[in-house]
Write a protein that holds these residues in place. Structure first.
Motif, PDB file in Angstrom:
ATOM      1  N   CYS A   1       0.860  -1.266   0.057  1.00 13.86           N
ATOM      2  CA  CYS A   1       0.114  -0.059   0.058  1.00 13.86           C
ATOM      3  C   CYS A   1       0.946   1.149   0.014  1.00 13.86           C
ATOM      4  O   CYS A   1       0.561   2.376  -0.804  1.00 13.86           O
ATOM      5  CB  CYS A   1      -0.999  -0.028   1.214  1.00 13.86           C
ATOM      6  N   VAL A   2       1.891   1.188   0.871  1.00 10.08           N
ATOM      7  CA  VAL A   2       2.872   2.517   0.825  1.00 10.08           C
ATOM      8  C   VAL A   2       3.376   2.760  -0.677  1.00 10.08           C
ATOM      9  O   VAL A   2       3.441   3.937  -1.041  1.00 10.08           O
ATOM     10  CB  VAL A   2       3.995   2.087   1.875  1.00 10.08           C
ATOM     11  N   ALA A   3       3.851   1.749  -1.297  1.00 10.97           N
ATOM     12  CA  ALA A   3       4.403   1.773  -2.649  1.00 10.97           C
ATOM     13  C   ALA A   3       3.238   2.285  -3.688  1.00 10.97           C
ATOM     14  O   ALA A   3       3.653   3.022  -4.228  1.00 10.97           O
ATOM     15  CB  ALA A   3       5.062   0.706  -3.117  1.00 10.97           C
ATOM     16  N   TRP A   4       2.222   1.610  -3.523  1.00 12.27           N
ATOM     17  CA  TRP A   4       0.904   2.088  -4.427  1.00 12.27           C
ATOM     18  C   TRP A   4       0.606   3.462  -4.294  1.00 12.27           C
ATOM     19  O   TRP A   4       0.511   4.092  -5.292  1.00 12.27           O
ATOM     20  CB  TRP A   4      -0.079   1.108  -3.813  1.00 12.27           C
ATOM     21  N   GLU A   5       0.577   3.823  -3.017  1.00 13.62           N
ATOM     22  CA  GLU A   5      -0.006   5.143  -2.609  1.00 13.62           C
ATOM     23  C   GLU A   5       1.147   6.160  -3.093  1.00 13.62           C
ATOM     24  O   GLU A   5       0.930   7.249  -3.794  1.00 13.62           O
ATOM     25  CB  GLU A   5      -0.298   5.804  -1.216  1.00 13.62           C
ATOM     26  N   ARG A   6       2.512   5.994  -3.230  1.00 10.94           N
ATOM     27  CA  ARG A   6       3.683   6.863  -3.461  1.00 10.94           C
ATOM     28  C   ARG A   6       3.498   7.021  -4.852  1.00 10.94           C
ATOM     29  O   ARG A   6       3.718   8.295  -5.350  1.00 10.94           O
ATOM     30  CB  ARG A   6       4.918   6.094  -3.033  1.00 10.94           C
ATOM     31  N   GLU A   7       3.321   5.907  -5.640  1.00 11.46           N
ATOM     32  CA  GLU A   7       3.222   6.088  -7.202  1.00 11.46           C
ATOM     33  C   GLU A   7       1.911   7.088  -7.498  1.00 11.46           C
ATOM     34  O   GLU A   7       2.046   7.799  -8.424  1.00 11.46           O
ATOM     35  CB  GLU A   7       3.351   4.738  -7.968  1.00 11.46           C
ATOM     36  N   ALA A   8       0.829   6.766  -6.879  1.00 14.63           N
ATOM     37  CA  ALA A   8      -0.171   7.626  -7.158  1.00 14.63           C
ATOM     38  C   ALA A   8       0.119   8.987  -6.755  1.00 14.63           C
ATOM     39  O   ALA A   8      -0.224  10.084  -7.640  1.00 14.63           O
ATOM     40  CB  ALA A   8      -1.454   7.023  -6.443  1.00 14.63           C
ATOM     41  N   LEU A   9       0.736   9.203  -5.885  1.00 18.33           N
ATOM     42  CA  LEU A   9       0.748  10.792  -5.423  1.00 18.33           C
ATOM     43  C   LEU A   9       1.829  11.609  -6.331  1.00 18.33           C
ATOM     44  O   LEU A   9       1.769  12.684  -6.280  1.00 18.33           O
ATOM     45  CB  LEU A   9       1.625  10.595  -3.686  1.00 18.33           C
ATOM     46  N   ALA A  10       2.517  10.652  -7.165  1.00 21.33           N
ATOM     47  CA  ALA A  10       3.259  11.448  -8.190  1.00 21.33           C
ATOM     48  C   ALA A  10       2.459  12.298  -9.214  1.00 21.33           C
ATOM     49  O   ALA A  10       3.062  13.107  -9.509  1.00 21.33           O
ATOM     50  CB  ALA A  10       4.212  10.259  -8.829  1.00 21.33           C
ATOM     51  N   ALA A  11       1.329  11.876  -9.307  1.00 19.42           N
ATOM     52  CA  ALA A  11       0.283  12.888 -10.180  1.00 19.42           C
ATOM     53  C   ALA A  11       0.198  14.007  -9.574  1.00 19.42           C
ATOM     54  O   ALA A  11      -0.093  14.763 -10.369  1.00 19.42           O
ATOM     55  CB  ALA A  11      -0.713  11.883 -10.355  1.00 19.42           C
ATOM     56  N   ALA A  12       0.292  14.296  -8.452  1.00 19.76           N
ATOM     57  CA  ALA A  12       0.253  15.462  -7.792  1.00 19.76           C
ATOM     58  C   ALA A  12       1.278  16.529  -8.436  1.00 19.76           C
ATOM     59  O   ALA A  12       0.935  17.594  -8.594  1.00 19.76           O
ATOM     60  CB  ALA A  12       0.152  15.625  -6.238  1.00 19.76           C
ATOM     61  N   ASP A  13       2.339  15.928  -8.818  1.00 22.60           N
ATOM     62  CA  ASP A  13       3.414  16.966  -9.015  1.00 22.60           C
ATOM     63  C   ASP A  13       3.150  17.319 -10.730  1.00 22.60           C
ATOM     64  O   ASP A  13       3.577  18.085 -11.330  1.00 22.60           O
ATOM     65  CB  ASP A  13       4.676  16.144  -9.383  1.00 22.60           C
ATOM     66  N   LEU A  14       2.058  16.361 -11.303  1.00 22.96           N
ATOM     67  CA  LEU A  14       1.561  16.863 -12.776  1.00 22.96           C
ATOM     68  C   LEU A  14       0.301  17.874 -12.512  1.00 22.96           C
ATOM     69  O   LEU A  14      -0.112  18.249 -13.661  1.00 22.96           O
ATOM     70  CB  LEU A  14       1.186  15.595 -13.358  1.00 22.96           C
TER      71      LEU A  14
END
Length: 301
Positions: A143-156
């Protein structure tokens, strides 16, 4: 709204598509088998293998939002291969989705990404809200890795909502479908002593919370997708027995589950008393907040 959905052929995806269509939204799904998905779901489908390539920009550009549900089933016997599949389908798959979003113009405004209350690991009877830290077990690390990758969309520039979902009550799939046969036969009962908490939620509220996350700009970050009052496994078993008019006293020992499912049994034998503090702060009105009513509605539908 114009929405793209990944993992749409699963339990939540089909329900979401129905709800979005009912309100007049336009839907595209991303699928490994777009022909099959389009025939089954009745909406346009575009091919995408989440672990092999970035998501196709043409299926993301110009959309108002993206709902990301794709991931290998967690409810299977865990071994080295299945664990790698569970992790890669979420971590690599979400990374590849965000890679596709990076090249999509114009970009969607919001990414609503699935996660799980397994993020928190073991907490006994402690009430766990979205401020609690991550656990240290396998599912928490996924879940930590999953959410980290999703949160990268905030940089976009996207608003990102992480939907940490509990045990979904729907007889068509998930935990309830698995529990129904023994309970209907009168041989159901509490598991591993029954003291562990089940952060349950009716499927109507899962859909309702996803729609709220999609529509409402005040929703962002982690949200526990659970009913206001989790139940112990013992109390849940009693409630399911009442709903089915069957006894619910046959105990299921933890070792039996471990023999059947291996390490995956920890999902059932351990639990989280996860509560939806963030959704309540945001004013979400639960449709099925009471367990007896939620079970009756699930079994009737």
């Amino acid at each position: 709204m114009n929405v793209t959905i990944t993992g749409a052929s699963g339990l939540i995806g089909a329900r979401l598509i129905a709800a979005l269509r009912d309100r007049g939204d336009t839907i595209t799904v991303l699928s490994r088998d777009p022909g099959k998905a389009q025939a089954a779901l009745g909406v346009p489908a575009v091919g995408w293998d989440p672990v092999s390539a970035p998501a196709p920009a043409e299926a993301l550009a110009g959309r108002d939002g993206v709902i990301h549900l794709a991931g290998a089933p967690v409810a299977q016997r865990w071994n080295a291969a299945s664990k790698e599949d569970i992790r890669a389908s979420r971590e690599v798959g979400t990374h590849n989705l965000v890679a596709g979003l990076k090249t999509a113009e114009p970009r969607p405004g919001v990414l609503v990404s699935a996660s799980a209350v397994g993020f928190y690991g073991k907490h006994g009877d402690e009430r766990v809200d979205e401020q609690a830290p991550a656990g240290g077990d396998f599912l928490a690390s996924v879940c930590v890795a999953w959410e980290r990758e999703a949160l990268a969309a905030a940089d976009l520039g996207l608003r990102v909502v992480l939907m940490r979902t509990g045990v979904v009550l729907d007889p068509a799939g998930g935990a309830l479908k698995t529990m129904l046969p023994p309970f209907r036969a009168g041989v159901g009962g509490p598991v591993a002593g029954g003291a562990q908490y089940m952060p349950w939620i009716h499927v109507d509220d899962v859909v309702g919370m996803y729609l709220a996350a999609l529509d409402d700009a005040s929703w962002s970050g982690a949200v526990n997708v659970t009913a206001p009052e989790p139940a112990t496994n013992r109390d849940f078993s009693k409630a399911l027995g009442r709903a089915l008019h069957r006894p619910a006293v046959a105990p299921v020992p933890a070792f039996a589950l471990r023999l059947l499912y291996g390490d995956m049994a920890e999902i059932v034998t351990e639990g989280q008393r996860a509560v939806p503090a963030r959704a309540q702060e945001l004013g979400y009105a639960f449709r099925r907040p009471q367990l007896d009513d939620a079970l009756a509605a699930a079994l009737a539908g």
